[in-house]
Scaffold this motif. Sequence first.
Motif, mmCIF file in Angstrom:
data_model
loop_
_atom_site.group_PDB
_atom_site.id
_atom_site.type_symbol
_atom_site.label_atom_id
_atom_site.label_comp_id
_atom_site.label_asym_id
_atom_site.label_seq_id
_atom_site.Cartn_x
_atom_site.Cartn_y
_atom_site.Cartn_z
ATOM 1 N N ASP A 80 0.838 -1.126 0.161
ATOM 2 C CA ASP A 80 0.114 -0.089 -0.142
ATOM 3 C C ASP A 80 0.778 1.250 0.099
ATOM 4 O O ASP A 80 0.635 2.192 -0.968
ATOM 5 C CB ASP A 80 -1.092 -0.185 1.230
ATOM 6 N N ASP B 294 0.599 6.547 4.264
ATOM 7 C CA ASP B 294 0.317 5.663 5.085
ATOM 8 C C ASP B 294 0.599 5.342 6.360
ATOM 9 O O ASP B 294 0.816 4.211 7.018
ATOM 10 C CB ASP B 294 0.646 4.171 4.264
ATOM 11 N N ASP C 218 -4.083 -4.036 0.629
ATOM 12 C CA ASP C 218 -4.370 -3.811 1.978
ATOM 13 C C ASP C 218 -5.891 -4.423 1.988
ATOM 14 O O ASP C 218 -6.623 -4.691 3.129
ATOM 15 C CB ASP C 218 -4.642 -2.274 2.246
ATOM 16 N N HIS D 171 -4.506 6.161 6.083
ATOM 17 C CA HIS D 171 -5.995 5.681 6.578
ATOM 18 C C HIS D 171 -6.100 4.930 7.862
ATOM 19 O O HIS D 171 -6.767 4.222 8.031
ATOM 20 C CB HIS D 171 -6.596 4.847 5.632
ATOM 21 N N HIS D 172 -5.084 4.968 8.805
ATOM 22 C CA HIS D 172 -4.865 4.343 10.123
ATOM 23 C C HIS D 172 -5.575 5.561 10.985
ATOM 24 O O HIS D 172 -5.186 6.592 11.041
ATOM 25 C CB HIS D 172 -3.479 4.056 10.398
ATOM 26 N N THR E 204 -4.411 3.548 1.680
ATOM 27 C CA THR E 204 -3.699 5.053 1.294
ATOM 28 C C THR E 204 -3.871 4.983 -0.173
ATOM 29 O O THR E 204 -4.128 5.890 -0.882
ATOM 30 C CB THR E 204 -2.482 4.867 1.723
HETATM 31 MN MN LIG Z 1 -2.409 0.877 4.406
#
Ligand SMILES: [Mn+2]
Length: 349
Positions: free
Chosen positions: A32, A100, A180, A125-126, A145
């Motif tokens: 990713d 990411d 992902d 996106h965490h 991401t």
């Molecule tokens: Mn990721």
Amino acid sequence: MTTRKIELEKIALRTLKAERIAVFPHTGADGDCLGAGSALREALTSVGVYATVVVDAPVVSRYKFLPFSDEAVVYNEDDPQGFMRSVVGSDTADLAILVDCSIPERIGNCSVLLDVCDERAVIDHHFSETCSVKFCCIDDQASSTGELIFDFIESLEVLTGKKIFSRSIAVNILAAIYFDTGGLRYSNTTSKAFDICGRLFREFSPDLREIVYNIFEKTSKSKICIQSKAFSLIEYYENSRIAVCKLTGPMISECGADDDDMDGICTSIKNVEGVEVAFVLRERNENEVRGNIRSSELFDASKLASSFGGGGHRRAAGFTVTNMSIEEIGRIIVTMSIEKIRSGQDGSK
Ligand SMILES: [Mn+2]
């Protein structure tokens, strides 16, 4: 416009004012962050912004098929300014973009380079409670991401009136999303991820076989070796609802296995029928143990990981512990998991 679009457009506007940009994937770069980072770099370059991807270790062979991944530069020296001069042609970069990941610790040795970047942006996106960075797009509802970079490039196309998407960007974004989401199979898969893959597939007909083979199917002797050891060593607890596998330094070196070889072992163990939480612990060196967690809905993997100073997603997380033996950590996680199962507080609340 959604918040995500607004944030991405702000970042896109900022990048268009920049001359030199350093893009930072997280340490232990995966499909990713490398796919997203390489797509981002190509997009920026195509609108005349000089951008380079900087990693803290060489890209592992699995991801070398990603277009332009071989152009990622490794930072492994002690001279941030000299390094910047050699890669972006100036002692400082205008903008650092973390992809990411959102905190300096996640980019490993490269974090010292942030001091020689004037401003910072984050595309991730965490889940994160806060983001202190001025240009920040964190959307934990995004599958990957790669999905966010697709939207970013769309913004960049609107702002510049230029066509930016290309076949190589399509391969990188598809690979990022595929990585992902396990090939649009995991629960983090969004309808948006399907839309993006559909559109890129329709417009650029990338070689899907190549992406799937490289990301999911390609294996090696060292990988088969460590997998077979791992599977023969699984310990089950609580009616096989908990599974733990401990890989010691000697086992790993006997197989000649690297981190990439051990990727996926935890998921396979979690897939054993009845297992609700799986742990893979592996010795990294004399006093460091890396833990991976995969869980069903009943357990919150990121919560378990955070009790060891780690983090991640609800069903997939990891941590690194120093100065504790693998046996000791194993006992603690088993005790914690048993307690959670028995108390009915399964860690999800
Ligand atoms: Mn990721």
